[in-house]
Design a protein around this motif. Sequence first.
Motif, PDB file in Angstrom:
ATOM      1  N   ALA A 283      -3.555   6.493   0.973  1.00  0.00           N
ATOM      2  CA  ALA A 283      -4.035   7.684   0.268  1.00  0.00           C
ATOM      3  C   ALA A 283      -4.569   7.329  -1.115  1.00  0.00           C
ATOM      4  O   ALA A 283      -5.607   7.850  -1.545  1.00  0.00           O
ATOM      5  CB  ALA A 283      -2.909   8.704   0.164  1.00  0.00           C
ATOM      6  N   ILE A 284      -3.878   6.439  -1.814  1.00  0.00           N
ATOM      7  CA  ILE A 284      -4.330   6.026  -3.151  1.00  0.00           C
ATOM      8  C   ILE A 284      -5.685   5.331  -3.060  1.00  0.00           C
ATOM      9  O   ILE A 284      -6.597   5.622  -3.841  1.00  0.00           O
ATOM     10  CB  ILE A 284      -3.276   5.111  -3.813  1.00  0.00           C
ATOM     11  N   ARG A 285      -5.832   4.440  -2.092  1.00  0.00           N
ATOM     12  CA  ARG A 285      -7.116   3.740  -1.943  1.00  0.00           C
ATOM     13  C   ARG A 285      -8.236   4.710  -1.600  1.00  0.00           C
ATOM     14  O   ARG A 285      -9.351   4.582  -2.107  1.00  0.00           O
ATOM     15  CB  ARG A 285      -7.002   2.667  -0.875  1.00  0.00           C
ATOM     16  N   GLY A 286      -7.969   5.677  -0.747  1.00  0.00           N
ATOM     17  CA  GLY A 286      -8.996   6.656  -0.402  1.00  0.00           C
ATOM     18  C   GLY A 286      -9.429   7.480  -1.594  1.00  0.00           C
ATOM     19  O   GLY A 286     -10.628   7.706  -1.807  1.00  0.00           O
TER      20      GLY A 286
ATOM     21  N   VAL B 216     -12.960  13.306   0.261  1.00  0.00           N
ATOM     22  CA  VAL B 216     -12.407  12.057   0.744  1.00  0.00           C
ATOM     23  C   VAL B 216     -11.956  12.283   2.167  1.00  0.00           C
ATOM     24  O   VAL B 216     -11.217  13.222   2.455  1.00  0.00           O
ATOM     25  CB  VAL B 216     -11.214  11.601  -0.130  1.00  0.00           C
ATOM     26  N   GLY B 217     -12.388  11.433   3.121  1.00  0.00           N
ATOM     27  CA  GLY B 217     -12.021  11.577   4.524  1.00  0.00           C
ATOM     28  C   GLY B 217     -10.937  10.604   4.922  1.00  0.00           C
ATOM     29  O   GLY B 217     -10.930   9.462   4.489  1.00  0.00           O
ATOM     30  N   TYR B 218     -10.003  11.075   5.731  1.00  0.00           N
ATOM     31  CA  TYR B 218      -8.927  10.244   6.249  1.00  0.00           C
ATOM     32  C   TYR B 218      -9.053  10.199   7.759  1.00  0.00           C
ATOM     33  O   TYR B 218      -9.357  11.205   8.391  1.00  0.00           O
ATOM     34  CB  TYR B 218      -7.552  10.804   5.863  1.00  0.00           C
ATOM     35  N   SER B 219      -8.763   9.065   8.349  1.00  0.00           N
ATOM     36  CA  SER B 219      -8.933   8.921   9.793  1.00  0.00           C
ATOM     37  C   SER B 219      -7.969   9.799  10.579  1.00  0.00           C
ATOM     38  O   SER B 219      -8.317  10.322  11.624  1.00  0.00           O
ATOM     39  CB  SER B 219      -8.745   7.460  10.186  1.00  0.00           C
TER      40      SER B 219
END
Length: 80
Positions: free
Chosen positions: A15-18, A30-33
């Motif tokens: 989450a931090i990297r995204g 920001v999209g998460y898989s």
Amino acid sequence: MRLFRTWTRDELVVAIRGLEEGLTTGAQSVGYSAAGTVVYVRRADAISVLRDLYERLDECDGAQPRPRVRHVRPIPLRGY
């Protein structure tokens, strides 16, 4: 409110990297898989969530929490 209590360390890092990638590219979302997409109205909202994520990551690593900086505006009183 205490956020991210049930997240594992690996989930916090992802989450931090995204969020950091979104902030550095100037993206508004920001999209998460696995979780879809998060849209921020302001940059300050993303930074606030990022601060909470880093605090939780520090707790997982056993680091001492840093005190939050508080800004107090002095109000001068005349005659004293």
